[in-house]
Design an enzyme around this catalytic site. Structure first.
Site, short mmCIF file in Angstrom:
data_model
loop_
_atom_site.label_atom_id
_atom_site.label_comp_id
_atom_site.label_asym_id
_atom_site.label_seq_id
_atom_site.Cartn_x
_atom_site.Cartn_y
_atom_site.Cartn_z
N GLU A 87 -0.37 4.82 -0.67
CA GLU A 87 -1.11 6.04 -0.96
C GLU A 87 -0.19 7.26 -0.84
OE1 GLU A 87 -2.70 3.64 0.83
OE2 GLU A 87 -4.89 3.94 0.72
N ASP B 224 -6.53 12.49 -25.52
CA ASP B 224 -6.53 11.11 -25.02
C ASP B 224 -5.91 10.25 -26.12
OD1 ASP B 224 -7.09 8.48 -24.45
OD2 ASP B 224 -9.16 8.83 -23.85
N ARG C 166 -1.50 -3.33 -18.04
CA ARG C 166 -2.76 -2.60 -17.97
C ARG C 166 -2.56 -1.38 -17.09
NH1 ARG C 166 -7.06 -5.38 -20.72
NH2 ARG C 166 -8.33 -3.65 -20.01
N LYS D 83 -1.80 -0.61 -24.93
CA LYS D 83 -2.22 -0.78 -26.32
C LYS D 83 -0.98 -0.75 -27.21
CE LYS D 83 -6.91 0.81 -25.46
NZ LYS D 83 -7.12 1.69 -24.32
N TYR E 274 0.86 -1.19 0.00
CA TYR E 274 0.00 0.00 0.00
C TYR E 274 0.89 1.24 0.00
CZ TYR E 274 -4.93 -0.95 0.12
OH TYR E 274 -6.21 -1.26 -0.24
N THR F 291 -3.49 5.11 -22.09
CA THR F 291 -3.34 3.81 -21.46
C THR F 291 -1.91 3.34 -21.75
OG1 THR F 291 -4.23 2.78 -23.44
CG2 THR F 291 -5.75 3.09 -21.60
N1 DSN Z 1 -11.87 -0.93 -24.82
C1 DSN Z 1 -10.90 -0.04 -25.42
C2 DSN Z 1 -10.92 -0.14 -26.91
O1 DSN Z 1 -11.15 -1.23 -27.38
O2 DSN Z 1 -10.71 0.83 -27.60
C3 DSN Z 1 -11.03 1.35 -24.99
O3 DSN Z 1 -11.36 1.45 -23.65
#
Ligand code: DSN
Length: 417
Positions: free
Chosen positions: A56, A200, A235, A229, A54, A226
């Site tokens: 924080e 974003d 993640r 990707k 933890y 994110t």
């Molecule tokens: N689920 C993701 C996507 O497939 O673009 C975005 O959150």
């Protein structure tokens, strides 16, 4: 005992699901634009003892004792992200892209403030103002989209919309937009209407980090992304901003919307950023785009209508009504032959989001397995044939065998490395 033997012995049910999942990701051709195969190192650190702590607060200012080692990991993640994206300030704690966006809205706006975002059914994201998401419930959203004829953003039109609506924030960036995004144009619009610009870049951050897509950093006021990707990390998400927004953003992430950060994911983010700083990662991202362009061109030649006429990034959107199918039907047919894509709304879609007129195809995961142009040609041929012979189970079985033997020619990062 190694991990799998222990799992088998101690929890046979989870072991069985794990084995099936390992087989699935080895056997299937995964073309979900938002999925990827991170490295073994990233996966191992995600599942490591860093998960226990933890912590924080922020490095050197935690609310718990014993944070000296996770502080090292978080500091490294921050330093490496700054270097990778050339940004002033980074917060590496957001658990997900939606939480990163939530932190930005809640740190810089008040509930009820106006935000201009991209329509979900024309490429935007749930957290860009969908009425079923917190964003659409807490803030007053209006939307821009793409032009009906070109299926591309017309920046003059976005400007008109922004002038009429007078938002406090404009959100650019998308989940299903195959074209380059002109962050400079968005910044000019935001400046004209005195709005904060949030980019974003969840989908395209790997391409931005390697200079293969224009960067939003030092153009937009805030950038969220994110990490799993095109960036090929664990993640999670990050928020990057000019130092003048640093305190508001950090306070908004913690204690504003999150409690204890996932230190395992933060350590794994540090590893992924280090991997992305290597020259091989640029070669990888270059191949992602090349593969996407080859898929787009070959599907076009096979008679599919490609939204916007092509792609500049890692994904291709296809209007499958051009082949007499819905998106849902194609998703189901392709799953039968071991090719995984998702149904997706296309601009001005008349079908519901559960059915859709389109599919979205992305190349990050297959490129991580080492597939190149030749394999993209084979994949488009398999997609074409599966749709053509959708009623013929024998033919579909043969196509499945071909897809399987193609998949098995390639290593699976995270399993084979
Ligand atoms: N689920 C993701 C996507 O497939 O673009 C975005 O959150």
């Amino acid at each position: 005992m190694n991990f799998k033997s222990s799992l088998k012995k101690l929890d046979a049910q989870i072991f069985s699901a794990f084995e099936e999942e390992e087989k699935r990701i080895r056997d299937e051709i995964i073309l979900i634009a938002s999925e990827n195969y991170p490295s073994r190192l990233v996966l191992n650190v995600t599942g490591s003892i860093f998960s226990n702590k933890y912590a924080e607060g922020y490095s050197g200012k935690r609310y718990y004792a014993g944070c000296e080692n996770v502080d090292v990991a978080e500091n490294l993640a921050i330093e490496r992200a700054k270097k990778l994206f050339n940004c002033d300030h980074v917060n590496v704690q957001p658990h997900s892209g939606t939480q990163a966006n939530m932190a930005v809205y809640s740190g810089l706006l008040k509930p009820g403030d106006k935000i201009l975002g991209m329509r979900l059914d024309q490429g935007g994201h749930l957290s860009h103002g969908s009425s079923v998401n917190f964003s659409g419930k807490l803030y007053e959203f209006d939307y821009y989209g793409v032009e009906p004829e070109t299926e591309i953003i017309d920046y003059e039109r976005v400007f008109q919309k922004a002038e009429e609506f007078k938002p406090k924030m404009i959100v650019c960036g998308a989940s299903a937009y195959p074209r380059s995004i002109n962050f400079k144009k968005f910044k000019e619009i935001a400046r004209e209407v005195n709005a904060i610009l949030l980019a974003d870049v969840a989908h395209i951050s790997g391409l931005i980090a390697t200079g293969l897509h224009p960067s939003s950093i030092n153009v937009a006021d805030i950038t969220t992304s994110t990490t799993h990707k095109t960036l090929r990390g664990p993640r999670g998400a990050i928020i990057m901003c000019d130092s003048k927004f640093a305190t508001s953003i950090d306070r908004s992430v913690f204690p504003g919307i999150q409690g204890g950060p996932f230190m395992n994911n933060i350590a794994a983010k540090a590893i992924a950023f280090n991997e992305a700083l290597k020259p091989e990662f640029t070669t990888y991202c270059y191949q992602i785009i090349l593969n996407s362009k080859v898929l787009s061109n070959s599907l076009k030649e096979l008679g599919f209508r490609v939204i916007s006429g092509g792609t500049d990034n890692h994904l291709v959107l296809i209007d499958v009504t051009s082949r007499g199918c819905t998106g849902l039907e194609v998703e189901t047919i392709l799953k039968k032959v071991g090719i995984i894509i998702n149904k997706n709304s296309i601009p001005y879609d008349e079908l519901s989001p559960r059915v859709t007129s389109g599919i979205r195809i992305g190349t990050p995961a297959v490129t991580s397995r080492g597939m190149k142009e030749k394999e993209m040609l084979l994949i488009s041929e398999l997609i074409h044939e599966a749709i053509k012979f959708k009623e013929n189970d024998k033919k579909l079985e043969k196509i499945k065998e071909k897809a399987l033997s193609l998949a098995l020619e390639f290593h699976v990062p995270g399993i084979d490395d």
